[in-house]
Scaffold this motif. Structure first.
Motif, PDB file in Angstrom:
ATOM      1  N   PHE A  96      45.846  66.968   2.580  1.00 45.04           N
ATOM      2  CA  PHE A  96      45.825  68.413   2.778  1.00 45.04           C
ATOM      3  C   PHE A  96      47.242  68.989   2.842  1.00 45.04           C
ATOM      4  N   TYR A 119      44.781  73.782  -1.751  1.00 41.05           N
ATOM      5  CA  TYR A 119      44.345  74.275  -0.439  1.00 41.05           C
ATOM      6  C   TYR A 119      45.180  75.463   0.023  1.00 41.05           C
ATOM      7  N   ASN A 120      45.523  76.361  -0.890  1.00 37.03           N
ATOM      8  CA  ASN A 120      46.431  77.441  -0.521  1.00 37.03           C
ATOM      9  C   ASN A 120      45.779  78.544   0.309  1.00 37.03           C
ATOM     10  N   ARG A 175      48.816  71.325  -0.266  1.00 35.94           N
ATOM     11  CA  ARG A 175      48.509  72.604   0.371  1.00 35.94           C
ATOM     12  C   ARG A 175      48.838  73.809  -0.508  1.00 35.94           C
TER      13      ARG A 175
END
Length: 433
Positions: free
Chosen positions: A335, A343-344, A339
């Motif tokens: 993660f 997973y922004n 990121r």
């Protein structure tokens, strides 16, 4: 027992030989008084291999023995002060002890350690966790030497360092007086007591209070009444298996909304509508719940999922929905690494990840100048709390350490024998278990 403690035991046993080196053929009597119950900390079954290894090392790898021998006798304290004192007395009256190894349970250790001053017999222990052993070490416990790396004082100091770092100015200790008694009598009480007194003497300006949990308490009610808005709170163990179950999250979410409504003007007439869905820590079920909330209820923000494999699939999809996710999960190293790509729209609000655990371990390794280690893990270990939690933790530690150390790993298969694994995979080659 880690190799550093075993090596320390080797050094200590060597010191006895040094002081009697001019005498030929002395038998040194070791009385190891330990709990036989394997639930207890440092039980006889766990300590005996370390003691035997230390003696074997002296015999086969050094010239220190010079004809001297060690005779080890074991006695079961059962973590009972009366039984532990009687075992020590029996060894002394029969002239079968030159040094005590143990007791290890604090309430057993205290009376035996006080008595050894009158017998002039040294006592070594990995116990002595309580603050009193340090405070009275020159008066009541002069013959006692601790060989364990941690006690409740060091635990308290670590906590107070964290308090200072985050500029917290008050906290409340919530404890069960008999909590964790299956491991050591009075364990939670002694830990709470040490933290209480250590914080009182700290130069850091803070206010602290404590609350003893009684009988069949309801932890949700205790947190509302005793912690509430007034303290930073604490995360306590629950009988519920999964990490961060709905029952716990509801309290925090509803409390936050109530606080915004009653104590701020931030809402300005807006309302917050919360709906809950059960993921069961299953990817497909979690994804389906997210789809329903987005398509049917037009979700503005997701709180959760919290189980990593469920977070991953939902957080990737949330990018296309342009819907933010807030979670205390997302513990895995992936993660953080992805990121800005996958997973922004994910925001973590938890204090710890497997990366931070790995960095803490590497800081300890650097302090002790360790250069290599081996990770033993179960692929499905602790799955009742979160799927693959042990695998993800081991992976995070492996990846984080590669740049500075030489990590190795070993996956424990079903029905393994831990003693055999430690001999074959750890042996003398690594510094810990």
């Amino acid at each position: 027992m880690c190799n550093s403690n075993i090596h320390l035991l080797v050094v200590i046993l060597s010191s006895f030989i040094y002081f009697i080196g001019h005498v030929v053929g002395i038998e040194v009597n070791i009385a190891a008084i330990l709990p036989e119950d394997d639930r207890r900390l440092f039980s006889m079954k766990h300590a005996a291999p370390a003691i035997e290894y230390a003696i074997e090392h002296l015999k086969n790898n050094t010239d220190l023995l010079n004809g001297h021998t060690f005779k080890v006798r074991y006695g079961d304290t059962n973590c009972s002060p009366a039984k532990g004192m009687n075992e020590a007395y029996e060894f002394f009256i029969k002239k079968q002890v030159d040094v005590f190894l143990g007791p290890v349970c604090d309430f057993v250790l205290a009376p035996v350690a006080r008595q050894t001053m009158f017998w002039n017999i040294p006592l070594l222990s990995v116990g002595a966790f309580a603050k009193q052993f340090n405070d009275d070490r020159l008066d009541e416990f002069r013959m006692l030497s601790r060989v364990g790396p941690v006690n409740f004082n060091s635990m308290s100091n670590a906590y107070l360092d964290m308090v200072k770092y985050f500029n917290w100015n008050k906290f409340k200790i919530i404890f069960e007086e008999a909590g964790q008694a299956e491991y050591m009598e009075g364990m939670c009480y002694l830990a709470a007591s040490a933290l209480h007194f250590e914080s009182q003497s700290s130069k850091h300006n803070m206010t602290q209070d404590h609350f003893k949990l009684e009988g069949h308490f309801v932890i949700e009610d205790i947190l509302r009444l005793e912690v509430g808005l007034n303290y930073g709170g604490s995360i306590l163990p629950s009988t519920r298996q999964n990490l961060f179950p709905i029952e716990h999250a509801i309290i925090a979410i509803e409390y936050a909304i109530e606080y915004l409504q009653n104590n701020t003007d931030i809402l300005y007439g807006h309302t917050i509508n919360v709906r809950y869905g059960d993921t069961s820590c299953i990817e497909a079920k979690g994804m389906n719940e997210a789809i329903n909330f987005y398509s049917v209820h037009n979700a503005t923000v997701f709180f959760g999922p919290v189980c990593d494999f469920v977070v991953a699939v939902v957080a990737r999809q949330a990018v296309y929905w342009n819907t933010p996710i807030v979670t205390v999960g997302a513990l895995a190293q992936d993660f953080a690494a992805s990121r800005m790509k996958e997973y922004n729209l994910l925001t973590r609000v938890g204090p710890v990840t497997f990366d931070s655990v790995a960095r803490s371990f590497l800081a300890v390794s650097k302090f002790y100048n360790w250069v290599r280690f081996k990770i033993l893990y179960e692929d499905k270990g602790q799955d009742e709390y979160m799927e693959s939690v042990c695998f993800l933790a081991a992976k995070g530690l492996h990846l984080e350490s590669r740049a500075t150390m030489k990590p190795d790993n070993y996956k424990l298969e079903e029905n393994y024998d831990i003693e055999s694994i430690l001999r074959s995979e750890i042996g003398k080659s690594y510094s810990g278990e």
